[in-house]
Write a protein that holds these residues in place. Structure first.
Motif, PDB file in Angstrom:
ATOM      1  N   THR A  57      11.231  13.570   1.034  1.00 41.06           N
ATOM      2  CA  THR A  57      12.272  13.602   2.063  1.00 41.06           C
ATOM      3  C   THR A  57      13.556  12.896   1.631  1.00 41.06           C
ATOM      4  O   THR A  57      14.504  12.817   2.405  1.00 41.06           O
ATOM      5  CB  THR A  57      11.747  12.943   3.358  1.00 41.06           C
ATOM      6  N   VAL A  58      13.581  12.385   0.409  1.00 44.66           N
ATOM      7  CA  VAL A  58      14.757  11.669  -0.081  1.00 44.66           C
ATOM      8  C   VAL A  58      15.637  12.642  -0.862  1.00 44.66           C
ATOM      9  O   VAL A  58      15.193  13.245  -1.842  1.00 44.66           O
ATOM     10  CB  VAL A  58      14.350  10.482  -0.978  1.00 44.66           C
ATOM     11  N   ARG A  59      16.876  12.772  -0.443  1.00 45.23           N
ATOM     12  CA  ARG A  59      17.794  13.701  -1.099  1.00 45.23           C
ATOM     13  C   ARG A  59      18.486  13.034  -2.297  1.00 45.23           C
ATOM     14  O   ARG A  59      18.747  11.845  -2.294  1.00 45.23           O
ATOM     15  CB  ARG A  59      18.843  14.186  -0.103  1.00 45.23           C
ATOM     16  N   ARG A  92       3.238   6.588  -6.964  1.00 45.39           N
ATOM     17  CA  ARG A  92       3.355   7.677  -7.927  1.00 45.39           C
ATOM     18  C   ARG A  92       3.476   9.051  -7.279  1.00 45.39           C
ATOM     19  O   ARG A  92       4.071   9.957  -7.858  1.00 45.39           O
ATOM     20  CB  ARG A  92       2.148   7.679  -8.859  1.00 45.39           C
ATOM     21  N   SER A  93       2.922   9.226  -6.092  1.00 41.30           N
ATOM     22  CA  SER A  93       2.882  10.547  -5.484  1.00 41.30           C
ATOM     23  C   SER A  93       4.282  11.091  -5.218  1.00 41.30           C
ATOM     24  O   SER A  93       5.134  10.408  -4.638  1.00 41.30           O
ATOM     25  CB  SER A  93       2.085  10.494  -4.175  1.00 41.30           C
ATOM     26  N   ALA A  94       4.505  12.335  -5.621  1.00 41.91           N
ATOM     27  CA  ALA A  94       5.807  12.981  -5.390  1.00 41.91           C
ATOM     28  C   ALA A  94       6.062  13.189  -3.901  1.00 41.91           C
ATOM     29  O   ALA A  94       7.216  13.266  -3.464  1.00 41.91           O
ATOM     30  CB  ALA A  94       5.866  14.308  -6.133  1.00 41.91           C
ATOM     31  N   GLU A  95       5.001  13.269  -3.107  1.00 43.25           N
ATOM     32  CA  GLU A  95       5.162  13.483  -1.665  1.00 43.25           C
ATOM     33  C   GLU A  95       5.875  12.311  -0.994  1.00 43.25           C
ATOM     34  O   GLU A  95       6.545  12.487   0.027  1.00 43.25           O
ATOM     35  CB  GLU A  95       3.792  13.696  -1.021  1.00 43.25           C
ATOM     36  N   THR A 108       0.864  -1.180   0.000  1.00 45.17           N
ATOM     37  CA  THR A 108       0.000   0.000   0.000  1.00 45.17           C
ATOM     38  C   THR A 108       0.900   1.229   0.000  1.00 45.17           C
ATOM     39  O   THR A 108       2.122   1.122   0.132  1.00 45.17           O
ATOM     40  CB  THR A 108      -0.901   0.016   1.239  1.00 45.17           C
ATOM     41  N   THR A 109       0.301   2.403  -0.120  1.00 45.78           N
ATOM     42  CA  THR A 109       1.101   3.632  -0.117  1.00 45.78           C
ATOM     43  C   THR A 109       1.883   3.778   1.173  1.00 45.78           C
ATOM     44  O   THR A 109       3.053   4.180   1.170  1.00 45.78           O
ATOM     45  CB  THR A 109       0.194   4.853  -0.343  1.00 45.78           C
ATOM     46  N   SER A 110       1.263   3.439   2.306  1.00 42.08           N
ATOM     47  CA  SER A 110       1.967   3.550   3.586  1.00 42.08           C
ATOM     48  C   SER A 110       3.139   2.575   3.658  1.00 42.08           C
ATOM     49  O   SER A 110       4.180   2.896   4.255  1.00 42.08           O
ATOM     50  CB  SER A 110       0.998   3.300   4.745  1.00 42.08           C
ATOM     51  N   LEU A 111       3.015   1.420   3.038  1.00 43.25           N
ATOM     52  CA  LEU A 111       4.123   0.464   3.029  1.00 43.25           C
ATOM     53  C   LEU A 111       5.227   0.904   2.063  1.00 43.25           C
ATOM     54  O   LEU A 111       6.397   0.584   2.281  1.00 43.25           O
ATOM     55  CB  LEU A 111       3.616  -0.928   2.667  1.00 43.25           C
ATOM     56  N   VAL A 112       4.854   1.619   1.000  1.00 46.96           N
ATOM     57  CA  VAL A 112       5.873   2.202   0.127  1.00 46.96           C
ATOM     58  C   VAL A 112       6.687   3.227   0.913  1.00 46.96           C
ATOM     59  O   VAL A 112       7.911   3.325   0.753  1.00 46.96           O
ATOM     60  CB  VAL A 112       5.233   2.846  -1.114  1.00 46.96           C
TER      61      VAL A 112
END
Length: 406
Positions: A265-267, A258-261, A227-231
């Motif tokens: 937090t990843v540099r 897919r969400s950019a959000e 799910t998105t939370s697991l991603v």
């Protein structure tokens, strides 16, 4: 009730105008008479029509060996060679899909020039059944139904998810992300037992007794799917910790990632989204690598089943152990050319990596060699040849003894 045995005779009687016989046979069967009247009308329509259109239907239900020769021998294994499955709408737009794929590859190749091969990554979610089984087996000639034995029918229809990641340098990224299937979406188990006539309820935290595999990050969901939370959990425990300071990530169109959000937090990150319906052509993991992973897993399940080994590979800890060993084997330098070829076959690199070996060549070309584990005299036939140390190992010393290379 309509009798299929009576209908032909009644139809003949009706057509020959045998009124006495007809009335005798059909006085109490109005539904049969309705069917006969309908059939007679169809016959009359055919007899009185002035034009015909003959339609032919070709099937593969029967093959005349004299006409088609060795048709079966030439095409028996076609299912294993990979067939792209698309809907009718997509089949009509296949040219547009190919153009979309080619356009994405061209753009990705331009972007890849800004990164080293080890900084270009591809990740994908792969569903694996809890119990893998072969859909091929020996059978007696003329046998109408062939049964295949499995440990659990339920395990053959439920799955868990792994998320491997490879680089254009031909290496696997460690650790592997694994999402197990848990009934309540949580890793806990309730144990109830009686002691001194008192009912005692204990809640066990499964995470504390999971098999300790250093190359696996384990999570869970009720469906065994991400799910998105697991991603986001994968982002925090795999992506942010183990990848290079800057990297280019190729991943597919799946909505959950897919969400950019998710990646805000990843540099040093840039993500390119592989277009929908093109992954079988231009996703390196799909082109070759994922099939190699499943091949090792299936070999393990087949070996346990064929040799009646009392091990349930569908158990939680054994699932972790299976995938940890597969990840460890495919991390060997011997597989670097194979992984590079996945990128070449997808179109992202122009230089062919040269001759390469697959899992069958490296791990399962074992002949009649016996186990060669150090300080062991089990004299058992080997199950696998380790891609790291190149020793032949029996199943017990590969799987049960957890033959892992740090």
């Amino acid at each position: 009730m309509i009798s299929p045995i009576r209908i032909p005779q009644l139809l003949v009687n009706q057509m020959t105008q045998d009124d006495d016989s007809h009335r005798c046979e059909t006085r109490s069967y109005s539904r049969e008479q309705e069917l006969i009247d309908s059939l007679l009308k169809m016959i009359n329509d055919v007899c009185n029509c002035t034009s015909y259109q003959i339609e032919s239907e070709t099937t593969l239900d029967y093959v005349d060996n004299e006409e088609f020769g060795d048709f079966e021998d030439d095409y028996t294994d076609s299912a294993d060679e990979g067939v792209d499955t698309v809907t009718r709408h997509h089949a009509e737009d296949i040219n547009a899909i190919i153009e979309l794929a080619d356009s994405f590859v061209r753009d990705a190749k331009r972007e890849m020039q800004n990164y080293a091969p080890g900084e270009v990554l591809n990740t994908d979610q792969v569903g694996l059944e809890l119990e893998l089984y072969s859909n091929r087996t020996l059978s007696y000639e003329g046998e109408k139904i062939t049964m295949a034995r499995v440990r659990s029918k339920n395990a053959t229809t439920h799955s868990y998810t792994i998320q491997p990641m490879i680089s254009a340098a031909g290496k696997m990224v460690s650790p592997l992300f694994l999402c197990s299937k848990e009934p309540k979406g949580k890793m806990s188990e309730s144990i109830i037992y009686h002691r001194y006539s008192t009912l005692i309820h204990i809640l066990i935290d499964i995470k504390k007794i999971l098999f300790p595999a250093s190359n696996i990050v384990v999570t869970c969901s009720s469906s065994g799917k991400l799910t998105t939370s697991l991603v986001e959990y994968w982002r925090d425990h795999v992506l942010r910790i183990w990848v290079p300071a800057q990297f280019l990530l190729l991943s597919d169109y799946w909505p959950g990632q897919r969400s950019a959000e998710i990646y805000s937090t990843v540099r040093g990150y840039k993500r390119l989204e592989i277009p929908a319906h093109t992954t079988s052509r231009i996703q390196p993991l799909d082109v070759l690598f994922n099939r190699q992973w499943k091949l090792i897993a299936r070999r393990m399940f087949d070996h346990v089943q064929l040799n009646d080994i009392v091990i349930n590979l569908s158990e939680r800890n054994n699932i972790i152990r299976v995938n940890s060993l597969i990840h460890n084997q495919l991390s060997s330098p011997l597989f670097v050319p194979m992984i590079k070829y996945s990128w070449f076959a997808s179109g992202y690199t122009d230089q062919h990596p040269g001759p390469f070996q697959t899992v069958n060549d490296i791990c399962f070309d074992i002949g009649n060699n016996f186990c060669q584990r150090l300080n062991c005299a089990c004299n058992l036939l080997s199950f696998i040849q380790c891609s790291c140390c190149r020793r032949f190992l029996c199943f017990e010393h590969f799987f049960e003894a957890y033959h892992f290379h740090s």
